[in-house]
Write an enzyme that holds these catalytic residues in place. Sequence first.
Site, PDB file in Angstrom:
ATOM      1  CE1 TYR A 185       4.384  -3.816  11.485  1.00 27.95           C
ATOM      2  CE2 TYR A 185       2.839  -2.920  13.478  1.00 27.95           C
ATOM      3  CZ  TYR A 185       3.622  -2.584  12.192  1.00 27.95           C
ATOM      4  OH  TYR A 185       3.633  -1.958  10.720  1.00 27.95           O
ATOM      5  CG  PHE A 212      -1.704   1.079   1.556  1.00 25.54           C
ATOM      6  CD1 PHE A 212      -2.491   2.241   0.484  1.00 25.54           C
ATOM      7  CD2 PHE A 212      -1.669   1.839   3.296  1.00 25.54           C
ATOM      8  CE1 PHE A 212      -2.941   3.245   1.146  1.00 25.54           C
ATOM      9  CE2 PHE A 212      -2.184   2.394   3.545  1.00 25.54           C
ATOM     10  CZ  PHE A 212      -3.187   3.277   2.041  1.00 25.54           C
ATOM     11  N   GLY A 218      22.685  -2.761   6.053  1.00 18.71           N
ATOM     12  CA  GLY A 218      24.067  -3.325   5.398  1.00 18.71           C
ATOM     13  C   GLY A 218      23.772  -2.448   4.273  1.00 18.71           C
ATOM     14  CE1 TYR A 244      23.561  -1.544  11.875  1.00 17.97           C
ATOM     15  CE2 TYR A 244      24.929  -0.680   9.058  1.00 17.97           C
ATOM     16  CZ  TYR A 244      24.237  -1.956   9.872  1.00 17.97           C
ATOM     17  OH  TYR A 244      24.770  -3.396   9.477  1.00 17.97           O
ATOM     18  CB  VAL A 300      13.849  -7.610   2.460  1.00 18.80           C
ATOM     19  CG1 VAL A 300      14.782  -6.008   2.849  1.00 18.80           C
ATOM     20  CG2 VAL A 300      12.576  -6.679   2.631  1.00 18.80           C
ATOM     21  CG  ASN A 332       8.223 -11.094   0.208  1.00 19.03           C
ATOM     22  OD1 ASN A 332       6.702 -10.353  -0.049  1.00 19.03           O
ATOM     23  ND2 ASN A 332       8.696 -11.478   1.974  1.00 19.03           N
ATOM     24  CB  ALA A 392       8.147   2.173   7.148  1.00 16.16           C
TER      25      ALA A 392
END
Length: 311
Positions: free
Chosen positions: A147, A13, A104, A161, A59, A34, A116
């Site tokens: 989730y 979406f 990465g 990171y 992913v 996917n 997100a």
Amino acid sequence: MKRRVLITGAAGFLGSHLAETLLARGEEVVGMENFITGRVENIDHLFKSPRFTFIRQDVTNFMHVPGKLDAVLHFASPASPIDYAHFPIPTLKVGALGTHKALGLAKDKGAVFMLASTSETYGDPLVNPQPETYWGNVNPIGPRGVYDEAKRFAEAMTMAYHRYHGMQVRIVRIFNTYGPRMRGQDGRAVPNFITQALKGKPLTVYGDGSQTRSLCYVTDLVDGILRLLDSKVNSPVNIGNPHELTILQIAQTIKRLTRSKSHIVRKPLPTDDPKVRRPDITLAKKLLGWSPKVPLEKGLARTIEYFRKER
Ligand code: UDP
């Protein structure tokens, strides 16, 4: 110089709306998907653009993307409570392993990374509205934990990171969003109520319907996301519409706008269903000059139109 942007979950979406908007701005988009919950119909029209390329890929596995990338937008994930109940382990994996892989890749390419994230990081909030400084009230082992905790881990990984590798990162905490290209069967309140109303079936309100949500139309959300991407803000920012309504009010509004004769019926409230949810958007206003523009009834009318054609 136009950017080359990778979007994971490009056929979802939000991913598909982001891809479309970036292409319309003249940027290059690499879509990755996917198809667990994404749909090819959402991106079919994008293949006409010479600036759109597509990679079918999960992913959570190592990914190779040839060429330069200026930004990586990690939007892959089941995102409705029904979907993450059907796919609990892929939901955990895409938030955790998928975020690691996407970070990465972004590091390797010297790209800005955008996560997100979600209002679910606040869980069943004890503070309303929710500012970014609120740490949340999440049940890690409940049905929504797959989730919520994956996204909380993803935020922690993204900040690591940023701090350790000095990477440019953006974290958008997305509140309830609606619009064309949601799946009628994704189980969320707006698509459920619209499809039920259009079929003359009862509108299923869970619990007594007094729980609140604040609905943002998809074009407003995309505008906020792209402003955040273009900013220098490396910490989480809420993007959502602060117009808070009860679920019963949302059901009644959809019944009225569709001119449906359906009744509203009660169903059991799902476990850990948040009682309130409303974004505090002070930060987005101040840092991005952003606030939502599309009124609920206008956004709902466009969404209803989409579902009428879909049938
Ligand atoms: N809900 C409802 N009827 C439905 C689907 C959802 O009453 O057919 C309620 C749900 O219990 C929650 C709210 O609507 O309180 C929003 O649910 P949704 O699945 O859209 O997303 P959430 O905000 O919970 O992630």
